[in-house]
Design an enzyme around this catalytic site. Sequence first.
Site: not given
Lengths: 748, 118
Positions: A22, A434, A637
């Site tokens: 290749c 929170d 939230d």
Amino acid sequence: MTEKASVNEQILLIEGAGCASCVGKIEKALNHVAGVEQAAMNFAQRSVTVTGDVAAQHLVDAVEAAGYRAKLVEQSESELFAEKEKADQLYYRRLMKNMAIALALGVPMMVYGMVIGDMSIDTTPKRVGWFIAGLLTLAVMYTAGRHFYLSAWNTLRHHNANMDTLVALGTGTAWLYSMVVVLMPDLFPAQARHVYFEASAMIIGLINLGLALEVRARGRTSEAIKRLIGLQAKTARIVKGDDEIDIPVEHVQVGMLVRVRPGEKIPVDGVVVEGKSTLDESMLTGEPMPVAKTPSDELYTGTLNKSGTVVFKASRVGKDTALAQIIGLVKKAQNAKPSIGRLADTISGYFVPTIMMIAVLSALAWLNFGPEPSVAFAVVSATTVLIIACPCALGLATPMSVMVGVGKAAEAGVLIRNGEALQTSSKLTTIVLDKTGTLTQGQPRITGIYPVDDLAKSEVLRLAASLEAGSEHPLADAVVASAKDAGLSLSNVSDFHAVLGQGVSGVVEGHRLLLGNKRLMAENQVETETLQREADDLAAQAQTPVFFAIDGNLVAVFAIADPLKSDTLAALERLRRDGLKIVMLTGDNTATAAAIAEKLSISEFYAEVQPSDKSQYVQQLQAQGERVGMVGDGINDAPALAQADVGFAIGTGTDIAMESADVTLMRGSLHGLADAIEVSRATLGNIKQNLVGAFIYNVAGIPIAAGVLYPISGILLSPVVAGAAMAFSSLTVVSNANRLRFFKPSNR
Amino acid sequence: MWLVNLLGLGLVALIAWWFWGQRAPETAISKEEAVTIKVAGGVYTPSVIHARVGQPLTLNFIREDQAPCAEVVIFEGLDLSLGLPLNETVSQRITPPEAGTYPFSCQMQMYRGQLIVT
């Protein structure tokens, strides 16, 4: 986002090249692309180095046409940064050279003027002498000051003006007047036959010096980003079967196995497949405690492997890694502008032409009302006005501080997304938190074991965990996790039953076990009276009591709760010291919320709040005139984070993909929030100092340069002093911004 | 003397007219998909770029000015800023969201340009 159109050398990674034959095919395909000088493939690394002036896309297309896949290796951040530093260094040297040339002529002329005090044209030899000095000054202007004149001319043609315009006009006016005096002294009254060549040379020298020092100081403003870029390892050790090879980190592809030994940095993001270790992630998250990693845990680029050897599978490489994304975010935010700088920007836009007009008007005023020699005074005042005005200081005031401030925040594990978030964070009055996952760890744990008699707690826990191992209830997770934390090994369970709303039962090691609430015990005829007092106490403290029975006899009650993060209390103290009001929101029941609020001395809290209602609470607080910062997990939230003036998302680990938040806190601790607010306050304070300084400098400097003090005190600034003042005013701004580098968040 | 005063005031008027009454001459219309903007000598060339709403275009910046203030270009209103390494092309594909004038500038507002979207 950015790509290079043409460079001399490019590296492509090739996929699908399975055999050595290749190599020839790929090289040939690339060599046929117009502009390619040479293509050389390294089969072992599956990479091709291509030289020649050609666009990367053409190369990729050619490889793909040949039947393979190709990817361009991008220039790494560290290479880009090194190039920038090199370019800055060259620029610095050139400016210093310019300075030396200009001062070599300017200083002797100025000393001559000060010592001998005579720079007038009265005799022919002096005329010749000053004519030569004038030509030398012209040479200095051409060599050391050419960039000012070129840029001034260029911008003028474009109906634009900048600092170079002022320098060019100022030095040009001084030189031109002096040359006319030398060539045609008879045009001027005797006292006005004065030359100002030294001013032109000195100003060019000083402004080059100022620019050079500014380049140096600017380099320091990007120290934080440099440090982040420096976290990237250069090579990675790839495991291929029995072989291990070191390859450049740019060549690592997703799916490759990478080995990391103790003391090494993680080269790309990935997931542990083998081994265990502890990692120092503080460089990304600001979290000082090392983090334990076992198979299937995520590893992040740039973090430091401390104790063991791990093999992990690459999951994100190149610009996809968390580190690269953090660098990208920080870089972007560093270039953002908070609105506080907008006025300065507007002024900068009109600044230079206005100064030019003031210079003309000031010259006219001297010509009309000034004492003799009014022509000389007019020229001096016009030159001084042009030179002293410094639009740069005004323009630099905001960006330099933002650059350092955002970098400083990143060091503390705080990612600020934009300029507005930076500015608004500094003005917050209320923080809405929170509860679950923000104040608490977000995962229930056993917080206490109360056995009936002196049964070993660990044995009780081991049996209970063995029973719960198959259950998926959150409380079961708490029991199993606690046993694992204690290093207990579990037994198998048989005949397991879960009774909805009550608990579980099963057989472990031949014993019939029951774990659950009072009702489960009652229905199985287990007496709970002996531990009822403990159970009631626990409930009052907002902890869940869970009874445990062996073979029909009650043996213990477990306290299960979502514990507070260890540093929550200290972080809240810091926020209160910073003058912030704390409000807690939670979906939990009122008793639990009250117990937590009591522990943390939070006076205002709202319990049983649906996630969808959180944004309404934020809105209410805003209606009361509060500037609200909301802290949450960034998923449930999201609406509340968006409604708040500034939304802070707590990212556990390095999850930075939280678009709804203005600020991302990369570690779980609320200290990150306090750091973010303190850094933003310090940065905004710094910007204000810079802006006020730059305004005062210009507002005071320009009239003095025009000569308003002359009628009162006889003072008229020399253009040389103006040149020095201007050169150092922008340096002062950059240096003041650099002071932010030494900012330390308040005590933890 | 009055002639000098007149000349001086004329000069003031000329400055105002030249810098504020005139628009930069060089504009580029993004009929093609890409516009190359040179950053050199204190100006963006071209400095006025016309674009159409929703039609993507690529901006290629090439910075040739060594001055550090030229190293960042900020697009106001587009939430976009680009670092410009010296002598390299930096490409940014944008799709103008809505009509309007989007100024772009260096950090110090010395380099200035406009993206006019119609």
